[in-house]
Design an enzyme around this catalytic site. Structure first.
Site, short mmCIF file in Angstrom:
data_model
loop_
_atom_site.label_atom_id
_atom_site.label_comp_id
_atom_site.label_asym_id
_atom_site.label_seq_id
_atom_site.Cartn_x
_atom_site.Cartn_y
_atom_site.Cartn_z
N SER A 215 -1.29 -0.54 0.25
CA SER A 215 -0.99 0.57 -0.28
C SER A 215 -2.03 0.70 -1.60
CB SER A 215 0.51 0.84 -0.51
OG SER A 215 0.73 2.24 -0.95
N GLU A 338 2.54 5.78 9.42
CA GLU A 338 2.51 5.91 7.96
C GLU A 338 3.63 6.72 7.44
OE1 GLU A 338 0.96 3.63 6.07
OE2 GLU A 338 -0.76 2.50 7.35
N HIS A 450 4.76 2.86 6.76
CA HIS A 450 3.99 2.37 5.60
C HIS A 450 4.66 1.36 5.25
CE1 HIS A 450 0.83 3.02 2.32
NE2 HIS A 450 1.95 2.96 1.34
#
Length: 546
Positions: A215, A338, A450
């Site tokens: 991330s 995601e 994600h």
């Protein structure tokens, strides 16, 4: 073709081939002392590895050192105990993510190593959290399993966050270094230098460092690989689910950053330079309030979603898409959906999922406006229609929640990740391997959100807080082992090839091949999935434009 299933006991990682003891022969919990560049530290043996927690890699950035470049740690005499994590970096509360008490005195590293002798590859992991939250000590990032099975020296750490870590204002210029921005990014660079100086003490090879992050950590890992000051330290790059910083969505413009810090100082009754003396809690609360209104009602137009590194010409010379592609081997990883991180039950920005076409258009427009302030209903309808058509052709769900999820994920993650891979394949001089992580989450979560990668990379999916979302049966343990083996192979050889994966070529423009790991076929190399969905973003010139 996918590799054939094997019994759980037959899966063996690189660590199974190591002949020396995983730690100096001693009982679990025994004290282990090594000498770092600043002094001796004492860790402990735990679960087959040597663990050192809370080692200072920089001086505490307190008082006049707030908003200053990180300084080397003060040397100490005697032996410093390194068996407890340091406090997390001071940070604001985020919905659905409990934050332990933080401190500005947080610039510490944690080292997990099979042995303090030898010369192993080093994996430096940069935690995510939108540049405003998180810590290297979070349970998901326990490096024990990754170090033991992968036979790696694993380093996690904290860096400055939020208003204290990412911004720019010349009134905060450090007189020693001339830097006036991105103190958290500077911390990461300082950590890499510390690892270069100290890896050998922990059984690591200082000339064999792989930088990995997820991330925000995946984005800053990419940025570090482009910085001349630290690039010589980096041998390889693993960038997982990055959202590359680009104003107005995920970064402030330099002028907006100046405006924000000036407004912050005015609100707190001081000057910008005087922000060094404001209590951290008051400073963070005021920063949160500054960005609390809807993006269109704020005093600045950028930093609409997240506020990551700001272009300053030095710590961040330019946005990633305007810089050369990294000249190191790259393992690029994203999840299959995601966006379900933001549309699932534990979203950090909880919003009701759209139930019909009108709600879908409104929700999509709100997503698009984070990066395109002038997005209107027509653009939102075109976006939804393009994704619905692509889903129909691919046999994927086309309900409003599923479409909204895909749009979230494509807008801020998957589109740029795939297009950065395309650019690297065209212009880069090193191989890039692409992976899609596809292990589905358990209801009420859905898709592969994600950050679903971290519990499997570190083997911490077994913890109750993660097992409830991802499972902890034989299939999940096998998946984690293969993921660890894959990353360890890349960190050792620059190619993620193991005996348990099919042939996996580097990504090329004419053959955009991706390893899909954790899907129905377990491990399959195929043409990158859902490419048709990306056509919409290309057609509208979605930022970052490559």
């Amino acid at each position: 073709m996918a590799s054939q299933p094997q019994a759980a006991g037959e899966w063996r990682g690189a660590a199974a081939l190591v002949t020396e003891p995983p730690c100096p022969p001693a009982a679990t919990g025994s004290r282990i002392v090594v000498r770092t560049s600043a002094g001796q530290v004492a860790g402990e043996r735990a679960a087959g590895v040597c663990v050192f927690r809370g080692i200072p890699y920089a001086r505490p950035p307190l008082g006049p050192l707030r908003f200053a470049s990180p300084r080397p740690p003060e040397p100490w005499s005697g032996v410093r105990e390194a068996v407890r994590f340091s406090p997390v970096s001071f940070q604001a509360a985020i919905p659905n993510r409990p934050v332990p008490p933080g401190s500005e005195d947080s610039l510490y590293a944690n080292v997990f190593t099979p042995a303090t002798t030898g010369s192993r590859p080093v994996l430096v992991y940069i935690h995510g959290g939108g540049w405003q939250a998180g810590a290297g000590s979070m349970p998901a990032y326990d490096g024990t399993r990754l170090a033991e099975r992968g036979d790696l020296v694993v380093v996690t750490f904290n860096y400055r966050l939020g208003v204290l870590g990412f911004g720019l204002h010349e009134d905060l210029t450090d007189p020693e270094t001339g830097h006036a921005a991105n103190w958290g990014l500077q911390d990461q660079a300082a950590l890499l230098r510390w690892v270069g100086d100290n890896a050998a003490a922990f059984g690591g090879n200082p000339d064999d460092i792989t930088v990995c992050g997820t991330s925000a950590g995946g984005a800053t890992a990419w940025q570090l690989s482009l910085l001349p000051g630290v690039r010589p330290l980096i041998r390889r790059l693993i960038s997982i689910s990055p959202s590359h910083t680009t104003a107005p969505g995920t970064a402030l413009t330099p002028q907006d950053s100046r405006t924000a810090y000036a407004a912050l100082a005015h609100r707190l009754g001081t000057t910008v330079a005087g922000l060094r003396e404001v209590p951290a809690g008051a400073l963070t609360d005021a920063w949160t309030q500054l960005f609390a209104p809807p993006p269109g009602d704020r005093i600045v137009s950028s930093g609409r979603w997240y506020r990551g590194p700001v272009v300053d010409g030095r710590t961040m010379p330019a946005p990633d898409h305007l810089l050369p592609t990294p000249d190191v081997p790259v393992l690029s990883v994203h999840t299959s959906t995601e966006g379900s991180f933001y549309t699932g039950p534990a979203s950090p920005e909880p919003l009701p999922a759209p139930r019909d076409e009108a709600e879908l258009v409104r929700a999509v427009r709100e997503v698009l406006s984070l990066a395109e302030p002038d997005a209107d209903d027509a653009l939102a309808r075109a976006c939804a229609a393009a994704h619905r058509s692509a889903a129909r052709e691919a046999g994927l769900p086309g309900d409003p929640r599923s479409l909204w999820t895909e749009i979230w994920g494509d807008a801020f993650f998957r589109h740029q990740i795939v297009r950065f891979a395309d650019r690297h394949a065209r212009a880069g001089r090193t191989p890039l391997y692409a992976m899609e992580f596809a292990h589905p989450a358990l209801p009420p979560h859905f898709g592969t959100p994600h950050e679903a990668t971290s519990p499997f990379l570190f083997g911490t999916h077994r913890l109750p807080q993660f097992a409830a979302a991802f499972g902890d049966g034989p299939a999940e343990r096998r998946l984690s082992d293969v993921f660890v083996d894959t990353v360890a192979a890349f960190a050792r050889t620059s190619a993620p090839h193991t005996a348990h994966l099919p042939e996996w070529p580097p990504y090329t423009p004419d053959r955009p091949s991706t390893l899909v790991l954790g899907g129905p076929g377990f491990a399959e190399v195929t043409r990158t999935p859902k490419l048709a969905q990306l056509d919409f973003w290309d057609a509208v010139g979605w930022s970052p434009r490559l």
